[in-house]
Design a protein around this motif. Sequence first.
Motif, PDB file in Angstrom:
ATOM      1  N   GLY A   7       1.225   7.658   1.323  1.00 41.77           N
ATOM      2  CA  GLY A   7       0.548   6.414   1.896  1.00 41.77           C
ATOM      3  C   GLY A   7       0.867   6.253   3.356  1.00 41.77           C
ATOM      4  N   THR A   8       0.553   5.123   3.903  1.00 44.76           N
ATOM      5  CA  THR A   8       1.134   4.914   5.374  1.00 44.76           C
ATOM      6  C   THR A   8       2.311   4.386   5.722  1.00 44.76           C
ATOM      7  N   VAL A   9       2.938   4.815   6.631  1.00 43.49           N
ATOM      8  CA  VAL A   9       4.062   4.312   7.475  1.00 43.49           C
ATOM      9  C   VAL A   9       3.684   3.757   8.739  1.00 43.49           C
ATOM     10  N   LEU A  11       3.400   0.687  11.881  1.00 44.13           N
ATOM     11  CA  LEU A  11       3.863  -0.558  12.604  1.00 44.13           C
ATOM     12  C   LEU A  11       2.777  -1.617  12.385  1.00 44.13           C
ATOM     13  N   ASP A  12       3.350  -2.864  11.783  1.00 43.22           N
ATOM     14  CA  ASP A  12       2.446  -3.991  11.867  1.00 43.22           C
ATOM     15  C   ASP A  12       2.591  -5.081  12.631  1.00 43.22           C
ATOM     16  N   ASP A  13       1.492  -5.852  12.938  1.00 38.22           N
ATOM     17  CA  ASP A  13       1.719  -7.078  13.613  1.00 38.22           C
ATOM     18  C   ASP A  13       1.377  -8.337  12.544  1.00 38.22           C
ATOM     19  N   GLY A  26       5.929  -1.314   8.496  1.00 35.75           N
ATOM     20  CA  GLY A  26       4.899  -1.438   7.545  1.00 35.75           C
ATOM     21  C   GLY A  26       4.424  -0.200   6.901  1.00 35.75           C
ATOM     22  N   GLY A  27       3.306  -0.558   6.082  1.00 39.76           N
ATOM     23  CA  GLY A  27       2.783   0.646   5.534  1.00 39.76           C
ATOM     24  C   GLY A  27       2.690   0.670   4.129  1.00 39.76           C
ATOM     25  N   SER A  28       1.810   1.235   3.374  1.00 37.10           N
ATOM     26  CA  SER A  28       1.789   1.055   2.039  1.00 37.10           C
ATOM     27  C   SER A  28       2.987   1.965   1.441  1.00 37.10           C
ATOM     28  N   ALA A 121      -0.489   5.809  -2.568  1.00 39.54           N
ATOM     29  CA  ALA A 121      -0.512   4.384  -2.250  1.00 39.54           C
ATOM     30  C   ALA A 121      -1.876   4.281  -1.060  1.00 39.54           C
ATOM     31  N   ASN A 122      -2.118   2.956  -0.719  1.00 36.89           N
ATOM     32  CA  ASN A 122      -3.226   2.711   0.138  1.00 36.89           C
ATOM     33  C   ASN A 122      -3.319   3.640   1.231  1.00 36.89           C
ATOM     34  N   ILE A 123      -4.187   4.405   1.349  1.00 36.65           N
ATOM     35  CA  ILE A 123      -4.462   5.204   2.584  1.00 36.65           C
ATOM     36  C   ILE A 123      -6.016   5.944   2.333  1.00 36.65           C
ATOM     37  N   SER A 145      -5.567   1.049  -3.333  1.00 32.51           N
ATOM     38  CA  SER A 145      -6.527   1.091  -2.316  1.00 32.51           C
ATOM     39  C   SER A 145      -6.780  -0.373  -1.863  1.00 32.51           C
ATOM     40  N   MET A 146      -7.944  -0.463  -0.825  1.00 37.93           N
ATOM     41  CA  MET A 146      -8.203  -1.666  -0.518  1.00 37.93           C
ATOM     42  C   MET A 146      -9.799  -1.766   0.077  1.00 37.93           C
ATOM     43  N   ASN A 147     -10.115  -3.100   0.556  1.00 35.56           N
ATOM     44  CA  ASN A 147     -11.498  -3.254   0.895  1.00 35.56           C
ATOM     45  C   ASN A 147     -11.806  -2.270   1.836  1.00 35.56           C
ATOM     46  N   PHE A 148     -10.810  -1.980   2.798  1.00 31.65           N
ATOM     47  CA  PHE A 148     -11.166  -1.027   4.028  1.00 31.65           C
ATOM     48  C   PHE A 148     -11.608   0.194   3.628  1.00 31.65           C
ATOM     49  N   TRP A 149     -11.322   0.914   2.665  1.00 29.24           N
ATOM     50  CA  TRP A 149     -11.569   2.039   1.974  1.00 29.24           C
ATOM     51  C   TRP A 149     -12.611   1.973   1.023  1.00 29.24           C
ATOM     52  N   ILE A 150     -12.797   0.717   0.364  1.00 30.38           N
ATOM     53  CA  ILE A 150     -14.007   0.653  -0.647  1.00 30.38           C
ATOM     54  C   ILE A 150     -15.447   0.464   0.290  1.00 30.38           C
ATOM     55  N   THR A 230       2.735  -9.716   2.916  1.00 25.88           N
ATOM     56  CA  THR A 230       2.311  -8.289   3.216  1.00 25.88           C
ATOM     57  C   THR A 230       3.451  -7.295   2.513  1.00 25.88           C
ATOM     58  N   GLY A 231       2.519  -6.563   1.738  1.00 24.19           N
ATOM     59  CA  GLY A 231       3.276  -5.447   1.138  1.00 24.19           C
ATOM     60  C   GLY A 231       3.870  -6.003  -0.337  1.00 24.19           C
ATOM     61  N   ALA A 232       3.270  -7.140  -0.879  1.00 21.96           N
ATOM     62  CA  ALA A 232       3.610  -7.571  -2.249  1.00 21.96           C
ATOM     63  C   ALA A 232       2.807  -6.731  -2.941  1.00 21.96           C
ATOM     64  N   GLY A 233       1.601  -6.228  -2.828  1.00 21.81           N
ATOM     65  CA  GLY A 233       1.082  -5.269  -3.767  1.00 21.81           C
ATOM     66  C   GLY A 233       1.761  -4.112  -3.817  1.00 21.81           C
ATOM     67  N   ASP A 234       2.003  -3.569  -2.761  1.00 21.77           N
ATOM     68  CA  ASP A 234       2.801  -2.203  -2.728  1.00 21.77           C
ATOM     69  C   ASP A 234       3.902  -2.286  -3.650  1.00 21.77           C
ATOM     70  N   SER A 235       4.752  -3.507  -3.271  1.00 16.98           N
ATOM     71  CA  SER A 235       6.071  -3.622  -3.981  1.00 16.98           C
ATOM     72  C   SER A 235       5.854  -3.795  -5.585  1.00 16.98           C
TER      73      SER A 235
HETATM   74  P1  AMP Z   1      -0.393  -4.848   0.763  1.00 17.22           P
HETATM   75  O1  AMP Z   1      -0.174  -6.378   1.442  1.00 17.22           O
HETATM   76  O2  AMP Z   1       0.469  -4.725  -0.356  1.00 17.22           O
HETATM   77  O3  AMP Z   1      -1.941  -4.775   0.562  1.00 17.22           O
HETATM   78  O4  AMP Z   1      -0.139  -3.870   2.025  1.00 17.22           O
HETATM   79  C1  AMP Z   1      -0.014  -4.344   3.190  1.00 17.22           C
HETATM   80  C2  AMP Z   1       0.549  -3.126   3.956  1.00 17.22           C
HETATM   81  O5  AMP Z   1      -0.510  -1.995   3.878  1.00 17.22           O
HETATM   82  C3  AMP Z   1       0.623  -3.272   5.536  1.00 17.22           C
HETATM   83  O6  AMP Z   1       2.069  -2.894   5.879  1.00 17.22           O
HETATM   84  C4  AMP Z   1      -0.179  -2.271   6.321  1.00 17.22           C
HETATM   85  O7  AMP Z   1       0.479  -1.516   7.270  1.00 17.22           O
HETATM   86  C5  AMP Z   1      -0.928  -1.299   5.205  1.00 17.22           C
HETATM   87  N1  AMP Z   1      -2.439  -1.173   5.395  1.00 17.22           N
HETATM   88  C6  AMP Z   1      -3.165  -2.068   5.742  1.00 17.22           C
HETATM   89  N2  AMP Z   1      -4.325  -1.780   5.755  1.00 17.22           N
HETATM   90  C7  AMP Z   1      -4.449  -0.446   5.572  1.00 17.22           C
HETATM   91  C8  AMP Z   1      -5.348   0.765   5.345  1.00 17.22           C
HETATM   92  N3  AMP Z   1      -6.694   0.535   5.540  1.00 17.22           N
HETATM   93  N4  AMP Z   1      -4.930   2.021   4.729  1.00 17.22           N
HETATM   94  C9  AMP Z   1      -3.766   1.874   4.385  1.00 17.22           C
HETATM   95  N5  AMP Z   1      -2.563   0.944   4.479  1.00 17.22           N
HETATM   96  C10 AMP Z   1      -2.917  -0.229   4.978  1.00 17.22           C
END
Ligand code: AMP
Length: 308
Positions: A7-9, A11-13, A26-28, A121-123, A145-150, A230-235
């Motif tokens: 998944g992603t590792v 840097l988030d704002d 940040g990152g999934s 994870a989301n990537i 996954s998420m809307n960005f990739w859908i 942020t990250g609740a879904g991944d957690s």
């Molecule tokens: P969540 O809130 O569980 O959906 O996950 C948020 C995390 O996903 C953040 O820390 C982001 O860095 C990461 N993220 C946001 N957009 C993407 C994307 N398009 N692909 C992969 N990871 C993402």
Amino acid sequence: MGILVAGTVALDDVKTPFGKREKILGGSASHFSMAASFLAPVQIVSVIGNDFPKAHLDYLAAKKIDTSGIEVSEEKTFHWKGHYEYDMNVAHTDETILGVLTKFNPNLKEAQKNFPFLFLANIDPEIQMKVVNQMTNLSFVGLDSMNFWIESKQKSLWDVLKKADALFLNDAEIRELAQEASLIKAAKIVQKNGPKIVLVKKGEHGVLTVTKDFVFVAAAYPTEEVKDPTGAGDSFAGGFTSYLYSQYLQNKDNIYSMPVIKKAVIWGAAAASFCVEEFTTEGLEKTSIEQIKERCHDIHEFTSFEKH
Ligand code: AMP
């Protein structure tokens, strides 16, 4: 062995009504690993740029998360910028800079190919496919996954879904993917294409689990302190998958049984509740396994009642 997570590792704002942070970890894959690390050894497969602070890698390693599978590239680290209004179930994406992801071509080492549990994870779904296709000994594949990739790579997403045992999407995402308003119908549409278990995340309203055999409606832990979701879904996914892994170690054939799946859902919900209480992964960092157990117990208390 444990769980391999790709998944992603990042840097988030992040800006919420309760504060603003820049360039935080940040990152999934980061959020998933922090939550999973309580019950399972975790190794991350990902890529970062040389702008990524070493302190963040040390922070993950301090939780015994294996970061040796994170490549370092010349491009910039994946960056996500987002904000939340008072309805923190909805994340508003302000900017996504793919950076290192555009050229990421994961080549797994022999030891990585042999992991029994894989979490995609989301990537980018094309990267998810490259990873799963290299695995040789899988007992469980989870996918998020998420809307960005859908919206940008839907065909690739449907393709990789065929390889997943469990799919994690939020309510809006599964409606968009299945083109169906009913969450149960949407879950069944997706199931026809692969995953045995569909976990529909509904933020503070909990999780709807749909399998071929049963439906399970679970509440979220009703925390009063929500600073950054942020990250609740991944957690949640990290908690769920690690619980399943802990049961797999006891009895490999039992991981798809109803009691195990239900307990995994509640463990995931309890873990996610610590994530939202602080920015980045700080909520989980401060938590102990006993505190997660306590919240599982509380969720049971909050939602159980005598039969009519
Ligand atoms: P969540 O809130 O569980 O959906 O996950 C948020 C995390 O996903 C953040 O820390 C982001 O860095 C990461 N993220 C946001 N957009 C993407 C994307 N398009 N692909 C992969 N990871 C993402």
